[in-house]
Design a protein around this motif. Structure first.
Motif, PDB file in Angstrom:
ATOM      1  N   SER A  36      13.368 -11.699  25.943  1.00 14.02           N
ATOM      2  CA  SER A  36      13.728 -11.429  24.621  1.00 14.02           C
ATOM      3  C   SER A  36      14.316 -12.096  24.312  1.00 14.02           C
ATOM      4  O   SER A  36      15.706 -12.193  24.261  1.00 14.02           O
ATOM      5  CB  SER A  36      14.256  -9.765  24.124  1.00 14.02           C
ATOM      6  N   SER A  37      14.569 -12.075  22.564  1.00 17.08           N
ATOM      7  CA  SER A  37      15.818 -12.446  21.662  1.00 17.08           C
ATOM      8  C   SER A  37      17.080 -12.085  20.932  1.00 17.08           C
ATOM      9  O   SER A  37      15.893 -10.629  20.162  1.00 17.08           O
ATOM     10  CB  SER A  37      14.841 -13.208  20.739  1.00 17.08           C
ATOM     11  N   GLY A  90      13.157 -21.700  21.038  1.00 15.97           N
ATOM     12  CA  GLY A  90      12.515 -22.210  19.660  1.00 15.97           C
ATOM     13  C   GLY A  90      12.595 -23.933  19.424  1.00 15.97           C
ATOM     14  O   GLY A  90      11.982 -24.460  18.992  1.00 15.97           O
ATOM     15  N   GLY A  96       1.231 -21.363  19.152  1.00 10.79           N
ATOM     16  CA  GLY A  96       0.749 -20.472  19.284  1.00 10.79           C
ATOM     17  C   GLY A  96      -0.631 -20.824  20.352  1.00 10.79           C
ATOM     18  O   GLY A  96      -1.498 -19.730  20.237  1.00 10.79           O
ATOM     19  N   ALA A 135       3.454 -19.103  24.544  1.00 13.05           N
ATOM     20  CA  ALA A 135       4.735 -18.465  23.944  1.00 13.05           C
ATOM     21  C   ALA A 135       5.857 -17.814  23.788  1.00 13.05           C
ATOM     22  O   ALA A 135       4.833 -16.450  24.366  1.00 13.05           O
ATOM     23  CB  ALA A 135       3.820 -18.604  22.310  1.00 13.05           C
ATOM     24  N   SER A 184       7.169 -14.372  22.361  1.00  9.73           N
ATOM     25  CA  SER A 184       7.233 -14.016  20.418  1.00  9.73           C
ATOM     26  C   SER A 184       7.896 -12.424  20.809  1.00  9.73           C
ATOM     27  O   SER A 184       7.789 -11.944  21.697  1.00  9.73           O
ATOM     28  CB  SER A 184       6.153 -13.640  19.722  1.00  9.73           C
ATOM     29  N   ASP A 185       8.404 -12.084  19.584  1.00  8.57           N
ATOM     30  CA  ASP A 185       9.083 -11.009  19.421  1.00  8.57           C
ATOM     31  C   ASP A 185       8.594 -10.476  18.136  1.00  8.57           C
ATOM     32  O   ASP A 185       8.726 -10.712  17.194  1.00  8.57           O
ATOM     33  CB  ASP A 185      11.233 -10.553  19.612  1.00  8.57           C
ATOM     34  N   GLY A 187       5.953 -10.814  16.806  1.00  4.49           N
ATOM     35  CA  GLY A 187       5.113 -11.484  15.733  1.00  4.49           C
ATOM     36  C   GLY A 187       6.042 -12.763  15.528  1.00  4.49           C
ATOM     37  O   GLY A 187       5.239 -14.018  15.416  1.00  4.49           O
ATOM     38  N   THR A 188       7.602 -13.081  15.953  1.00  3.89           N
ATOM     39  CA  THR A 188       8.191 -14.313  15.771  1.00  3.89           C
ATOM     40  C   THR A 188       8.462 -14.804  17.038  1.00  3.89           C
ATOM     41  O   THR A 188       8.537 -14.745  17.985  1.00  3.89           O
ATOM     42  CB  THR A 188       9.744 -13.374  15.289  1.00  3.89           C
ATOM     43  N   VAL A 189       8.004 -16.526  16.886  1.00  2.92           N
ATOM     44  CA  VAL A 189       8.011 -17.632  17.972  1.00  2.92           C
ATOM     45  C   VAL A 189       9.669 -17.472  18.476  1.00  2.92           C
ATOM     46  O   VAL A 189      10.611 -18.409  17.873  1.00  2.92           O
ATOM     47  CB  VAL A 189       7.345 -17.898  18.175  1.00  2.92           C
ATOM     48  N   PHE A 190       9.832 -17.428  19.357  1.00  2.67           N
ATOM     49  CA  PHE A 190      11.458 -17.167  19.763  1.00  2.67           C
ATOM     50  C   PHE A 190      11.754 -19.145  21.023  1.00  2.67           C
ATOM     51  O   PHE A 190      12.813 -18.595  21.227  1.00  2.67           O
ATOM     52  CB  PHE A 190      12.098 -16.158  19.788  1.00  2.67           C
TER      53      PHE A 190
END
Ligand code: ADP
Length: 510
Positions: free
Chosen positions: A64-65, A127, A154, A175, A177-178, A180-183
Motif C-alpha cells: 500500500s501507499s 511511481g 494500466g 500497476a 494502485s490504491d 484508483g491511484t497508481v503508486f
C-alpha cells in the motif's frame, strides 16, 4: 535366370508398399508429435501466466501507499530480505516501510534465493521507477523499460526474459494502485525451467518411442502386404503351371468378391479363349492335313499302279488326266489355306475401290451361265438395283462366284438359282437363292466353319473342301458386312450378303 527375375520382382511390391506405409506412418507420428508438443507448451505456458497473475494479486494485496511511501506487508511469506530493508521505526509490526534507495544487492547473500530457478522473483517499484523492493534472484533479470511504463499506464506487461545464466523466465508486471491511484509497479517472475524440463522429457520420450513404433509399423505393413498378396502369388503359381497342353485347367477363384476374384475370373476367361483358339487351330491343322492327304493318296495310288505294270498310251493319258485333276484340287486347297492363314494374320491387304455390285452380279451370272446350263439349272437375275460399295473387286467376285457355284452344286437339275441386288437405306444386299437340297437346321450354325461339310454335301460332291464359305465369311467381314443364310431341307437356301453402301453411292449410279 527367369526364376531369379520372378523371385526378385514379387517381393518388390511388398517392400514398396511397406516403405510407403512406413513413410506415411512416420509423417503422421511427426504431425502428432508437433501438435502434442505445441498444445502442451501452450497449455503449460498459460498455466505459468495464470499462476503469476494470482501471485501478483496476492503480493499486491499486501502493498500500500502511505503518504507517498510504499508500505509492504509480506502476505505470501515469500519476500526474502524484506526484514533487512525494513525501517526500524515500526519494529515488530511486520509491515515495514522500505527505504527508497533500492533493495539489497542480494547476490550470494541468500544462497539459493538468488537463483532464478529457486528464488523468489519479485520487484516493487514506486511511481518514479525507483526500486522499493527487489528479491535477490530478480537481480539476474534485465527487464526492458516498457515493462515499467506500460504497467504504470494500466497495461499489464508479460514476456519471457532470458536471465543472466541463460534461463528463460516468465515475468508479469502490473500497476499497484490504491483507490484508483497508481503508486507503483509490481513485477513477479517465474523460471520456466520446470516447463522446459517437462517439454524436454516429452521430446525424449517421443524420440525414443517413435523408432520402435515405426519398426513395429513396418513389420506390420510388411506382414499385411504379404498376406494381401498371397492370393495373387497363388494365382501366379497356378497360372505358371498351366501349359499349352492343359488349357482346360482353370485358376482357383477365391470366395471373397474382391480384386483377386476379378483377376481370377479375367484369367479364366482369357485361358478359355486361348483354349478355344488352340482347339480351333489344332482342328484346322488336323483337317488341313486330312484334306491334303486325300489327293496325294489318290496320286500315289495312280502312280503305284502305273509303275507296277506297263500302261498303254490311252491308260497313260487317263492316269495323267487323273493326276492332273487331283493336282488342281490340291492347288485349290493350298490356295484356300493360304488365304485363310493370311487372313488370320491380318496380312491380306484389300483394295479399296468403288465397285458396282449390280454390274458385278450381271457379269458373274453371264460367266456361270454355261455351267448352269450344263447342269440343267436355270440361272436368273432379279431386282438388280444399282448399288456401289467400297472394296476389293477380285475378292468380291471370287466370293459371289463361290456362292453361285455352291447354289449350282447343291441344286438338282430343273432347279432355279436367282441372283439379286437390293438397296436398303445405307446397306446393299446381294441375295443368292436356290431351290436346291437345303441345309439341315443342325448344320446351318456350322457351315461357315472351316472344313465343315454337311453329310448331304459329302455324298453329293466328294471334292469339296469345306473352306469356301469360311473364306466368303472372312471377305464379307473384311468389307464391314455380314453374311446370313436361311434354308429348308429340300426347299432351297438363300444366302444374303449385306455390305455398307459407298458414301458416293448416288454419284456412282449415274
Ligand atoms: P464345300 O462346298 O466345298 O463343301 P463350302 O464351305 O462352300 O464348302 O460349304 C460348306 C457346306 O455348306 C457345304 O459342304 C454344304 O453342306 C453347305 N452348303 C453351302 N452352300 C449350300 C447350298 N447352296 N445349298 C445347300 N448346302 C450348302
Amino acid at each position: 535366370m527367369m526364376e531369379h527375375l520372378r523371385q526378385t520382382r514379387s517381393p518388390g511390391i511388398r517392400v514398396q508398399l511397406t516403405l510407403w506405409y512406413t513413410a506415411i506412418f512416420a509423417l503422421l507420428i511427426l504431425l502428432f508429435s508437433l501438435i502434442l508438443y505445441t498444445t502442451l507448451q501452450a497449455f503449460l505456458a498459460s498455466g505459468v501466466d495464470s499462476a503469476l497473475q494470482l501471485r501478483a494479486q496476492q503480493i499486491a494485496s499486501g502493498v500500500s501507499s502511505e503518504s507517498g511511501k510504499i508500505v509492504i506487508q509480506d502476505v505470501t511469506g515469500e519476500l526474502p530480505g524484506l526484514d533487512a530493508i525494513a525501517t526500524p521505526s515500526e519494529p515488530g509490526k511486520g509491515t515495514p516501510t522500505t527505504n527508497q534507495t533500492g533493495g539489497p544487492n542480494g547476490t550470494g547473500q541468500y544462497g539459493t534465493q538468488s537463483d532464478v530457478n529457486f528464488g523468489t522473483l519479485v520487484r516493487i517499484l514506486n511511481g518514479t521507477g525507483q526500486t522499493t523492493y527487489i528479491s535477490p534472484a530478480f537481480h539476474a533479470l534485465s527487464l526492458p523499460p516498457n515493462s515499467f511504463t506500460n504497467s504504470l499506464h494500466g497495461i499489464p506487461w508479460r514476456d519471457t526474459i532470458t536471465a543472466h545464466n541463460g534461463q528463460a523466465v516468465r515475468v508479469y508486471s502490473v500497476a499497484l494502485s490504491d483507490n484508483g491511484t497508481v503508486f507503483g509497479v509490481l513485477q513477479v517472475g517465474e523460471s520456466l525451467a520446470q516447463l522446459t524440463a517437462t517439454l524436454q522429457s516429452i521430446t525424449i520420450a517421443l524420440l525414443v518411442i517413435t523408432p520402435f513404433v515405426l519398426l513395429l509399423g513396418a513389420i506390420g505393413s510388411y506382414w499385411l502386404a504379404k498376406r494381401a498378396f498371397r492370393p495373387v502369388l497363388h494365382l501366379t503359381r497356378t497360372t505358371r503351371e498351366i501349359k499349352a497342353g492343359d488349357l482346360h485347367r482353370r485358376v482357383p477363384v477365391p470366395r471373397a468378391r474382391d480384386e483377386v476374384y476379378e483377376l481370377a475370373l479375367t484369367f479364366n476367361e482369357m485361358i478359355g479363349r486361348l483354349d478355344q483358339a488352340f482347339t480351333q487351330q489344332r482342328r484346322f491343322v488336323a483337317d488341313a492335313s486330312h484334306e491334303l492327304r486325300t489327293p496325294i493318296t489318290v496320286i500315289r495310288s495312280i502312280t503305284d499302279v502305273a509303275l507296277e505294270e506297263p500302261l498303254g498310251f490311252d491308260e497313260c493319258v487317263e492316269a495323267l488326266r487323273d493326276i492332273n485333276a487331283e493336282t488342281e484340287r490340291l492347288s485349290h486347297l493350298i490356295n484356300d489355306l493360304l488365304v485363310l492363314a493370311r487372313a488370320d494374320e491380318e496380312q491380306m491387304p484389300l483394295e479399296q475401290e468403288l465397285v458396282r455390285l449390280d454390274l458385278l452380279a450381271c457379269d458373274i451370272a453371264a460367266t456361270m451361265e454355261p455351267l448352269a446350263m450344263e447342269r440343267g439349272i436355270k440361272l436368273q437375275l432379279q431386282m438388280l438395283s444399282p448399288a456401289s460399295v467400297f472394296g476389293d473387286t477380285a475378292r468380291l467376285i471370287l466370293m459371289i462366284m463361290g456362292l453361285v457355284d455352291n447354289a449350282l452344286t447343291y441344286t438338282n437339275a430343273g432347279g432355279v438359282v436367282t441372283l439379286g441386288v437390293e438397296v436398303h437405306g445405307v446397306l446393299a444386299r446381294l441375295v443368292v437363292r436356290d431351290t436346291g437340297i437345303g441345309i439341315a437346321e443342325r448344320d446351318v450354325a456350322h457351315i461357315f466353319e472351316r472344313f465343315y461339310r454337311a453329310d448331304s454335301a459329302r455324298s453329293r460332291l466328294a471334292s469339296g473342301s469345306g473352306l469356301g464359305l469360311a473364306i466368303a465369311d472372312w471377305v464379307v467381314r473384311a468389307h464391314g458386312g455380314s453374311i446370313t443364310v436361311k434354308s429348308q431341307i429340300d426347299q432351297g437356301s438363300t444366302f444374303t450378303i449385306t455390305l455398307p453402301l459407298a458414301p458416293t453411292h448416288t454419284g456412282a449410279r449415274q
